[in-house]
Write a protein that holds these residues in place. Structure first.
Motif, PDB file in Angstrom:
ATOM      1  N   ASP A   1       8.000 -29.565  38.586  1.00 18.78           N
ATOM      2  CA  ASP A   1       7.897 -28.103  38.545  1.00 18.78           C
ATOM      3  C   ASP A   1       7.075 -27.645  37.345  1.00 18.78           C
ATOM      4  O   ASP A   1       6.313 -26.673  37.425  1.00 18.78           O
ATOM      5  CB  ASP A   1       9.289 -27.454  38.548  1.00 18.78           C
ATOM      6  CG  ASP A   1      10.213 -28.008  37.480  1.00 18.78           C
ATOM      7  OD1 ASP A   1       9.857 -29.004  36.835  1.00 18.78           O
ATOM      8  OD2 ASP A   1      11.305 -27.445  37.291  1.00 18.78           O
ATOM      9  N   ASN A   2       7.189 -28.337  36.214  1.00 18.02           N
ATOM     10  CA  ASN A   2       6.396 -27.979  35.046  1.00 18.02           C
ATOM     11  C   ASN A   2       4.913 -28.302  35.225  1.00 18.02           C
ATOM     12  O   ASN A   2       4.050 -27.649  34.620  1.00 18.02           O
ATOM     13  CB  ASN A   2       6.922 -28.685  33.800  1.00 18.02           C
ATOM     14  CG  ASN A   2       8.241 -28.106  33.325  1.00 18.02           C
ATOM     15  OD1 ASN A   2       8.590 -26.971  33.655  1.00 18.02           O
ATOM     16  ND2 ASN A   2       8.993 -28.880  32.561  1.00 18.02           N
ATOM     17  N   LEU A   3       4.595 -29.302  36.035  1.00 21.13           N
ATOM     18  CA  LEU A   3       3.197 -29.620  36.316  1.00 21.13           C
ATOM     19  C   LEU A   3       2.527 -28.524  37.141  1.00 21.13           C
ATOM     20  O   LEU A   3       1.312 -28.295  37.018  1.00 21.13           O
ATOM     21  CB  LEU A   3       3.101 -30.955  37.063  1.00 21.13           C
ATOM     22  CG  LEU A   3       3.383 -32.220  36.267  1.00 21.13           C
ATOM     23  CD1 LEU A   3       3.481 -33.423  37.208  1.00 21.13           C
ATOM     24  CD2 LEU A   3       2.307 -32.462  35.221  1.00 21.13           C
ATOM     25  N   ILE A   4       3.291 -27.864  37.967  1.00 23.72           N
ATOM     26  CA  ILE A   4       2.715 -26.851  38.860  1.00 23.72           C
ATOM     27  C   ILE A   4       2.247 -25.627  38.081  1.00 23.72           C
ATOM     28  O   ILE A   4       1.209 -25.025  38.398  1.00 23.72           O
ATOM     29  CB  ILE A   4       3.740 -26.444  39.934  1.00 23.72           C
ATOM     30  CG1 ILE A   4       4.055 -27.636  40.848  1.00 23.72           C
ATOM     31  CG2 ILE A   4       3.242 -25.272  40.768  1.00 23.72           C
ATOM     32  CD1 ILE A   4       5.219 -27.387  41.795  1.00 23.72           C
ATOM     33  N   ASP A   5       2.991 -25.231  37.053  1.00 22.73           N
ATOM     34  CA  ASP A   5       2.715 -23.963  36.386  1.00 22.73           C
ATOM     35  C   ASP A   5       1.310 -23.858  35.781  1.00 22.73           C
ATOM     36  O   ASP A   5       0.643 -22.829  35.971  1.00 22.73           O
ATOM     37  CB  ASP A   5       3.768 -23.694  35.317  1.00 22.73           C
ATOM     38  CG  ASP A   5       3.617 -22.319  34.711  1.00 22.73           C
ATOM     39  OD1 ASP A   5       4.059 -21.340  35.345  1.00 22.73           O
ATOM     40  OD2 ASP A   5       3.014 -22.201  33.619  1.00 22.73           O
ATOM     41  N   PRO A   6       0.799 -24.854  35.044  1.00 25.46           N
ATOM     42  CA  PRO A   6      -0.560 -24.711  34.510  1.00 25.46           C
ATOM     43  C   PRO A   6      -1.622 -24.543  35.592  1.00 25.46           C
ATOM     44  O   PRO A   6      -2.619 -23.836  35.383  1.00 25.46           O
ATOM     45  CB  PRO A   6      -0.765 -26.012  33.727  1.00 25.46           C
ATOM     46  CG  PRO A   6       0.617 -26.445  33.342  1.00 25.46           C
ATOM     47  CD  PRO A   6       1.457 -26.071  34.523  1.00 25.46           C
ATOM     48  N   VAL A   7      -1.422 -25.174  36.739  1.00 25.26           N
ATOM     49  CA  VAL A   7      -2.366 -25.010  37.847  1.00 25.26           C
ATOM     50  C   VAL A   7      -2.365 -23.555  38.322  1.00 25.26           C
ATOM     51  O   VAL A   7      -3.423 -22.942  38.519  1.00 25.26           O
ATOM     52  CB  VAL A   7      -2.023 -25.956  39.008  1.00 25.26           C
ATOM     53  CG1 VAL A   7      -2.975 -25.730  40.184  1.00 25.26           C
ATOM     54  CG2 VAL A   7      -2.089 -27.410  38.550  1.00 25.26           C
ATOM     55  N   LEU A   8      -1.171 -22.984  38.491  1.00 21.07           N
ATOM     56  CA  LEU A   8      -1.087 -21.594  38.924  1.00 21.07           C
ATOM     57  C   LEU A   8      -1.652 -20.654  37.862  1.00 21.07           C
ATOM     58  O   LEU A   8      -2.251 -19.616  38.195  1.00 21.07           O
ATOM     59  CB  LEU A   8       0.359 -21.227  39.236  1.00 21.07           C
ATOM     60  CG  LEU A   8       1.040 -22.006  40.353  1.00 21.07           C
ATOM     61  CD1 LEU A   8       2.435 -21.431  40.629  1.00 21.07           C
ATOM     62  CD2 LEU A   8       0.207 -22.017  41.614  1.00 21.07           C
TER      63      LEU A   8
ATOM     64  N   LYS B   1      -6.437 -16.911  35.806  1.00 19.81           N
ATOM     65  CA  LYS B   1      -7.816 -16.963  35.338  1.00 19.81           C
ATOM     66  C   LYS B   1      -8.824 -16.661  36.436  1.00 19.81           C
ATOM     67  O   LYS B   1      -9.775 -15.897  36.241  1.00 19.81           O
ATOM     68  CB  LYS B   1      -8.104 -18.349  34.745  1.00 19.81           C
ATOM     69  CG  LYS B   1      -7.491 -18.604  33.387  1.00 19.81           C
ATOM     70  CD  LYS B   1      -8.362 -17.994  32.298  1.00 19.81           C
ATOM     71  CE  LYS B   1      -7.878 -18.449  30.918  1.00 19.81           C
ATOM     72  NZ  LYS B   1      -8.750 -17.931  29.849  1.00 19.81           N
ATOM     73  N   LEU B   2      -8.654 -17.292  37.597  1.00 15.92           N
ATOM     74  CA  LEU B   2      -9.666 -17.209  38.642  1.00 15.92           C
ATOM     75  C   LEU B   2      -9.369 -16.151  39.698  1.00 15.92           C
ATOM     76  O   LEU B   2     -10.236 -15.836  40.508  1.00 15.92           O
ATOM     77  CB  LEU B   2      -9.823 -18.582  39.315  1.00 15.92           C
ATOM     78  CG  LEU B   2     -10.181 -19.735  38.368  1.00 15.92           C
ATOM     79  CD1 LEU B   2     -10.346 -21.027  39.150  1.00 15.92           C
ATOM     80  CD2 LEU B   2     -11.451 -19.415  37.589  1.00 15.92           C
ATOM     81  N   GLY B   3      -8.156 -15.625  39.712  1.00 14.64           N
ATOM     82  CA  GLY B   3      -7.844 -14.543  40.627  1.00 14.64           C
ATOM     83  C   GLY B   3      -7.580 -14.948  42.062  1.00 14.64           C
ATOM     84  O   GLY B   3      -7.591 -14.094  42.958  1.00 14.64           O
ATOM     85  N   TRP B   4      -7.314 -16.233  42.308  1.00 11.59           N
ATOM     86  CA  TRP B   4      -6.971 -16.648  43.667  1.00 11.59           C
ATOM     87  C   TRP B   4      -5.603 -16.076  44.036  1.00 11.59           C
ATOM     88  O   TRP B   4      -4.833 -15.663  43.191  1.00 11.59           O
ATOM     89  CB  TRP B   4      -6.953 -18.168  43.769  1.00 11.59           C
ATOM     90  CG  TRP B   4      -8.306 -18.805  43.517  1.00 11.59           C
ATOM     91  CD1 TRP B   4      -9.442 -18.183  43.049  1.00 11.59           C
ATOM     92  CD2 TRP B   4      -8.652 -20.178  43.690  1.00 11.59           C
ATOM     93  NE1 TRP B   4     -10.465 -19.091  42.923  1.00 11.59           N
ATOM     94  CE2 TRP B   4     -10.017 -20.319  43.311  1.00 11.59           C
ATOM     95  CE3 TRP B   4      -7.950 -21.294  44.114  1.00 11.59           C
ATOM     96  CZ2 TRP B   4     -10.682 -21.547  43.359  1.00 11.59           C
ATOM     97  CZ3 TRP B   4      -8.606 -22.511  44.155  1.00 11.59           C
ATOM     98  CH2 TRP B   4      -9.964 -22.642  43.799  1.00 11.59           C
ATOM     99  N   PHE B   5      -5.294 -16.030  45.287  1.00 11.36           N
ATOM    100  CA  PHE B   5      -4.062 -15.415  45.798  1.00 11.36           C
ATOM    101  C   PHE B   5      -3.963 -13.955  45.347  1.00 11.36           C
ATOM    102  O   PHE B   5      -2.875 -13.456  45.049  1.00 11.36           O
ATOM    103  CB  PHE B   5      -2.819 -16.195  45.352  1.00 11.36           C
ATOM    104  CG  PHE B   5      -2.700 -17.552  45.985  1.00 11.36           C
ATOM    105  CD1 PHE B   5      -2.158 -17.709  47.256  1.00 11.36           C
ATOM    106  CD2 PHE B   5      -3.155 -18.681  45.312  1.00 11.36           C
ATOM    107  CE1 PHE B   5      -2.062 -18.960  47.846  1.00 11.36           C
ATOM    108  CE2 PHE B   5      -3.062 -19.937  45.891  1.00 11.36           C
ATOM    109  CZ  PHE B   5      -2.511 -20.078  47.168  1.00 11.36           C
ATOM    110  N   GLY B   6      -5.108 -13.282  45.316  1.00 11.69           N
ATOM    111  CA  GLY B   6      -5.123 -11.867  44.982  1.00 11.69           C
ATOM    112  C   GLY B   6      -4.690 -11.570  43.558  1.00 11.69           C
ATOM    113  O   GLY B   6      -4.238 -10.452  43.277  1.00 11.69           O
ATOM    114  N   HIS B   7      -4.835 -12.534  42.665  1.00 12.22           N
ATOM    115  CA  HIS B   7      -4.429 -12.367  41.264  1.00 12.22           C
ATOM    116  C   HIS B   7      -2.925 -12.171  41.119  1.00 12.22           C
ATOM    117  O   HIS B   7      -2.462 -11.665  40.089  1.00 12.22           O
ATOM    118  CB  HIS B   7      -5.149 -11.180  40.621  1.00 12.22           C
ATOM    119  CG  HIS B   7      -6.162 -11.569  39.591  1.00 12.22           C
ATOM    120  ND1 HIS B   7      -5.865 -12.365  38.509  1.00 12.22           N
ATOM    121  CD2 HIS B   7      -7.482 -11.281  39.492  1.00 12.22           C
ATOM    122  CE1 HIS B   7      -6.961 -12.538  37.771  1.00 12.22           C
ATOM    123  NE2 HIS B   7      -7.968 -11.897  38.351  1.00 12.22           N
TER     124      HIS B   7
END
Length: 267
Positions: free
Chosen positions: A104-111, A117-123
């Motif tokens: 679960d901690n690995l997922i957070d930096p990706v999100l 930063k990139l605004g995917w998923f509508g920011h």
């Protein structure tokens, strides 16, 4: 779709039914069952980012990993149909005596990079309707990432360690006694995890407003931490590093509250 150019050092092996998944995910699929292919599981973007994945709040390693993600993903843009995310983390061998990063901690930096930063998923992290993630050890660390139109419901687990619906208010900390008592009452000692491939966890939240993207501090994290009577550890210090497959989604069949918890051993 084909892999986007410029990111791939070697051909990825994404974990969906028409591609042979890695050993750990393969074993988990045998128990948990892969979703059937449909328009909902259509892949809109598939990428591989090289580097050493780092967990949330991990100082310089997390900063370097975020920089690698941003540099690799900035040239690419999703088509706007993304509603779910599939991640496969390949980690370097862990040093003796070290637990390694929690999934679960690995997922957070990706999100943080994709959404913040990139605004995917509508920011907006609440726009993420499903997350499926695995972790394993390998010689070429990195992260394989897929954007999906949605996650399909998983098939039944053959021999779950826990498969039940909690109908109360979701825990709001790692020390919620009501939820941990509920887990403890449903997990006899003889049903402890014993699979060499780690543990698979599926959480289906009844409230459509549940922010699945708040994986580091929100309700999904609280639920995972309160599974310690089964995972091992103690209140506030669960052995969630044993989780190698994690699936988060929202469901309409729970009446708008609670969470369906399914846990199984991976071979």
């Amino acid at each position: 779709p084909d892999l986007e150019p410029g990111l791939v050092r070697d051909a990825p092996r994404p974990c969906h039914p028409d591609v042979r998944p890695p050993k750990t995910a393969r074993a988990c699929h045998r128990r948990h069952g892969p979703p059937e292919r449909s328009a909902r599981s259509k892949v809109s973007l598939r990428l591989r980012v090289a580097g050493v994945p780092s967990g949330f709040a991990n100082g310089p390693p997390e900063r370097r990993w975020k920089e690698a993600l941003e540099e690799a993903l900035t040239p690419h843009r999703p088509d706007g149909d993304e509603r779910a995310l599939r991640l496969r983390f390949i980690l370097p061998p862990v040093a003796p005596g070290r637990r390694g990063a929690d999934l679960d901690n690995l997922i957070d930096p990706v999100l943080s990079v994709l959404v913040g930063k990139l605004g995917w998923f509508g920011h907006r992290r609440p726009s993420i309707g499903g997350i499926e993630a695995t972790k394993e050890r390998g010689s070429e660390p990195g992260c394989e990432l897929e954007l999906l139109a949605g996650l399909e419901p998983s098939t039944a687990v053959e021999k779950p360690l826990l498969d039940a619906v909690y109908e109360g208010a979701l825990p709001r900390s790692a020390r919620d006694e009501l939820f941990t008592d509920w887990v403890r009452a449903r997990v006899p000692a003889e049903r402890r995890p014993d699979g060499p491939g780690g543990i698979g966890v599926s959480l289906v939240f009844g409230d459509p407003r549940t922010n699945l993207g708040d994986i580091a501090t929100g309700r999904p994290k609280n639920v995972i931490d309160c599974l310690w009577p089964l995972l091992g550890g103690r209140a506030g210090a669960p052995h969630d590093h044993l989780v190698t497959t994690l699936r988060l989604s929202r469901g309409d069949s729970l009446g708008g509250t609670g969470v369906q918890v399914t846990i199984w051993s991976c071979e």
